[in-house]
Design a protein around this motif. Structure first.
Motif, PDB file in Angstrom:
ATOM      1  N   ASN A 102       0.805  -1.218   0.000  1.00 23.38           N
ATOM      2  CA  ASN A 102       0.000   0.000   0.000  1.00 23.38           C
ATOM      3  C   ASN A 102       0.844   1.276   0.000  1.00 23.38           C
ATOM      4  N   LEU A 103       2.106   1.165  -0.359  1.00 19.38           N
ATOM      5  CA  LEU A 103       2.909   2.370  -0.538  1.00 19.38           C
ATOM      6  C   LEU A 103       2.240   3.288  -1.559  1.00 19.38           C
ATOM      7  N   PHE A 104       2.393   4.583  -1.394  1.00 20.40           N
ATOM      8  CA  PHE A 104       1.789   5.616  -2.247  1.00 20.40           C
ATOM      9  C   PHE A 104       0.272   5.685  -2.074  1.00 20.40           C
ATOM     10  N   SER A 105      -0.288   4.946  -1.111  1.00 15.35           N
ATOM     11  CA  SER A 105      -1.735   4.974  -0.916  1.00 15.35           C
ATOM     12  C   SER A 105      -2.127   5.606   0.406  1.00 15.35           C
ATOM     13  N   TYR A 106      -1.221   5.600   1.385  1.00 19.22           N
ATOM     14  CA  TYR A 106      -1.537   6.024   2.744  1.00 19.22           C
ATOM     15  C   TYR A 106      -1.226   7.492   2.991  1.00 19.22           C
ATOM     16  N   GLU A 107      -1.464   8.351   2.018  1.00 18.36           N
ATOM     17  CA  GLU A 107      -1.079   9.743   2.210  1.00 18.36           C
ATOM     18  C   GLU A 107      -2.280  10.674   2.256  1.00 18.36           C
ATOM     19  N   GLY A 108      -3.437  10.100   2.509  1.00 18.33           N
ATOM     20  CA  GLY A 108      -4.628  10.870   2.795  1.00 18.33           C
ATOM     21  C   GLY A 108      -4.980  11.892   1.732  1.00 18.33           C
ATOM     22  N   GLY A 176       5.424  -3.075  -7.545  1.00 12.70           N
ATOM     23  CA  GLY A 176       3.997  -3.360  -7.628  1.00 12.70           C
ATOM     24  C   GLY A 176       3.144  -2.245  -7.063  1.00 12.70           C
ATOM     25  N   ALA A 177       3.650  -1.544  -6.040  1.00 11.01           N
ATOM     26  CA  ALA A 177       2.885  -0.465  -5.417  1.00 11.01           C
ATOM     27  C   ALA A 177       2.683   0.720  -6.345  1.00 11.01           C
ATOM     28  N   THR A 178       3.513   0.863  -7.371  1.00 11.81           N
ATOM     29  CA  THR A 178       3.328   1.973  -8.309  1.00 11.81           C
ATOM     30  C   THR A 178       2.091   1.780  -9.178  1.00 11.81           C
ATOM     31  N   PHE A 179       1.482   0.592  -9.129  1.00  7.95           N
ATOM     32  CA  PHE A 179       0.253   0.343  -9.877  1.00  7.95           C
ATOM     33  C   PHE A 179      -0.995   0.587  -9.025  1.00  7.95           C
ATOM     34  N   ASN A 180      -0.821   1.077  -7.793  1.00  4.26           N
ATOM     35  CA  ASN A 180      -1.968   1.382  -6.938  1.00  4.26           C
ATOM     36  C   ASN A 180      -2.745   2.561  -7.507  1.00  4.26           C
ATOM     37  N   ARG A 181      -4.051   2.456  -7.459  1.00  2.26           N
ATOM     38  CA  ARG A 181      -4.908   3.500  -8.020  1.00  2.26           C
ATOM     39  C   ARG A 181      -6.013   3.915  -7.053  1.00  2.26           C
ATOM     40  N   LYS A 182      -5.868   3.589  -5.773  1.00  2.00           N
ATOM     41  CA  LYS A 182      -6.927   3.878  -4.808  1.00  2.00           C
ATOM     42  C   LYS A 182      -6.320   4.494  -3.558  1.00  2.00           C
ATOM     43  N   PHE A 196      -5.849  -3.619  -4.890  1.00  2.77           N
ATOM     44  CA  PHE A 196      -5.741  -4.773  -5.768  1.00  2.77           C
ATOM     45  C   PHE A 196      -5.587  -4.275  -7.202  1.00  2.77           C
ATOM     46  N   SER A 197      -4.579  -4.786  -7.887  1.00  2.00           N
ATOM     47  CA  SER A 197      -4.390  -4.412  -9.287  1.00  2.00           C
ATOM     48  C   SER A 197      -3.671  -5.544 -10.009  1.00  2.00           C
ATOM     49  N   GLY A 198      -4.022  -5.704 -11.281  1.00  2.00           N
ATOM     50  CA  GLY A 198      -3.379  -6.737 -12.078  1.00  2.00           C
ATOM     51  C   GLY A 198      -1.898  -6.507 -12.234  1.00  2.00           C
ATOM     52  N   GLY A 199      -1.501  -5.227 -12.346  1.00  2.00           N
ATOM     53  CA  GLY A 199      -0.079  -4.924 -12.501  1.00  2.00           C
ATOM     54  C   GLY A 199       0.722  -5.336 -11.289  1.00  2.00           C
ATOM     55  N   VAL A 201      -0.031  -7.655  -9.016  1.00  2.00           N
ATOM     56  CA  VAL A 201       0.011  -9.122  -8.921  1.00  2.00           C
ATOM     57  C   VAL A 201       0.996  -9.693  -9.935  1.00  2.00           C
ATOM     58  N   ALA A 202       0.990  -9.132 -11.150  1.00  2.00           N
ATOM     59  CA  ALA A 202       1.872  -9.632 -12.200  1.00  2.00           C
ATOM     60  C   ALA A 202       3.344  -9.430 -11.843  1.00  2.00           C
ATOM     61  N   VAL A 203       3.654  -8.360 -11.105  1.00  2.00           N
ATOM     62  CA  VAL A 203       5.044  -8.078 -10.735  1.00  2.00           C
ATOM     63  C   VAL A 203       5.491  -8.914  -9.545  1.00  2.00           C
ATOM     64  N   THR A 204       4.650  -9.012  -8.520  1.00  2.00           N
ATOM     65  CA  THR A 204       5.096  -9.595  -7.254  1.00  2.00           C
ATOM     66  C   THR A 204       4.865 -11.096  -7.146  1.00  2.00           C
ATOM     67  N   PHE A 205       3.759 -11.617  -7.653  1.00  2.00           N
ATOM     68  CA  PHE A 205       3.425 -13.024  -7.419  1.00  2.00           C
ATOM     69  C   PHE A 205       4.484 -13.987  -7.966  1.00  2.00           C
ATOM     70  N   PRO A 206       4.975 -13.802  -9.204  1.00  2.00           N
ATOM     71  CA  PRO A 206       5.999 -14.745  -9.695  1.00  2.00           C
ATOM     72  C   PRO A 206       7.248 -14.773  -8.821  1.00  2.00           C
ATOM     73  N   LEU A 207       7.627 -13.629  -8.251  1.00  2.00           N
ATOM     74  CA  LEU A 207       8.838 -13.588  -7.437  1.00  2.00           C
ATOM     75  C   LEU A 207       8.626 -14.211  -6.064  1.00  2.00           C
TER      76      LEU A 207
END
Length: 266
Positions: A102-108, A176-182, A196-199, A201-207
């Motif tokens: 949730n980086l970039f999301s918790y800045e109110g 992955g957090a750079t794909f946050n939109r909420k 939740f974003s497809g981007g 999941v696509a970046v982090t899940f394989p690793l």
């Protein structure tokens, strides 16, 4: 500039002298300190921290489990997963995974102001990396004395996945957090509040799955855990390369993030 919903009293309590000293070390450290203060000041981020700490303490119970090196060698695949996923991957990586998503999301309501601050994207991303790396180190150190004193073979698992988490998982989580939109509320306490974003999941899940390819492809501990540790160490040494890539990814996504945050608050 409003960065959260905290009262002035809460804000002053979260600003400590030692954080001020760290902030004076440079712009990257200043960004990491801002993230730390965000964590300490707000209800949701504090809840995230204590939840991650609870998981670490529970997982630390593995450090007193009676186990021999032979048990690791002879473990069937499903048992090996149970012995490595939680005491390995999540013991040191839970904070980076749980808070970092949730980086970039918790800045109110001040997220636009935070983005507009005269700080380079490289320093901003470097601060996020430094903050999550510090959290991963903290999670690594908690059970370490018990593992060392008991000479428990779980120390192999613990150290292996610490290197993997610091070198691979942390940069992947930041990417992955750079794909946050909420925009997420920082003055609430929700256990499952996340983006939740497809981007992402696509970046982090394989690793997150990659280490188990080593565990199932070899039958010798030195290759199973040594391969995972070596991959993490090499990626850790390549953090400057990660940082360049993360900076470009952040620059590419930052305006879409702002549009998403505004739309989520309307």
């Amino acid at each position: 500039m409003v960065v959260d919903h905290s009262s002035p009293r809460a804000s002053s309590d979260g600003s400590s002298e030692w954080l001020d000293r760290l902030a004076r070390r440079g712009p990257v450290w200043r960004e990491a300190v801002l993230e730390a203060r965000l964590l300490l000041r707000n209800a949701q981020t504090r809840w995230t921290f204590f939840t991650a700490l609870f998981f670490v303490l529970v997982i630390s119970g593995f450090s007193v489990s009676p186990i021999e090196v032979a048990d690791l060698r002879a473990a069937p695949p499903m048992e090996l997963i149970n012995m490595t996923v939680f005491p390995g991957l999540f013991a040191t990586g839970v904070f980076a995974i749980y808070h970092g998503q949730n980086l970039f999301s918790y800045e109110g309501t001040g997220v636009e102001a935070c983005e507009a601050r005269p700080v380079s994207a490289r320093h901003r991303m470097g601060g996020k990396l430094l903050f999550l790396e510090g959290g991963t180190l903290f999670c690594f150190l908690i059970p370490l004395p018990t593992l060392l004193l008991s000479q428990n073979p779980f120390l192999i698992v613990h150290t292996t996945f610490f290197l993997y988490n610091t070198g691979v998982v942390v940069p992947a989580v930041v990417a992955g957090a750079t794909f946050n939109r909420k925009a997420l509320a920082v003055d609430e306490q929700a256990f499952a509040q996340t983006n939740f974003s497809g981007g992402r999941v696509a970046v982090t899940f394989p690793l997150l799955v990659l280490p188990f390819l080593f565990l199932f492809s070899f039958d010798r501990l030195v290759l199973q855990f040594g391969g995972v540790a070596a991959l993490g160490l090499l990626s850790l040494l390549a953090l400057p390369v990660w940082l360049r890539g993360l900076t470009r990814l952040y620059d590419y996504n930052r305006h879409a993030m702002l549009r998403g945050f505004r739309a989520s608050r309307e």
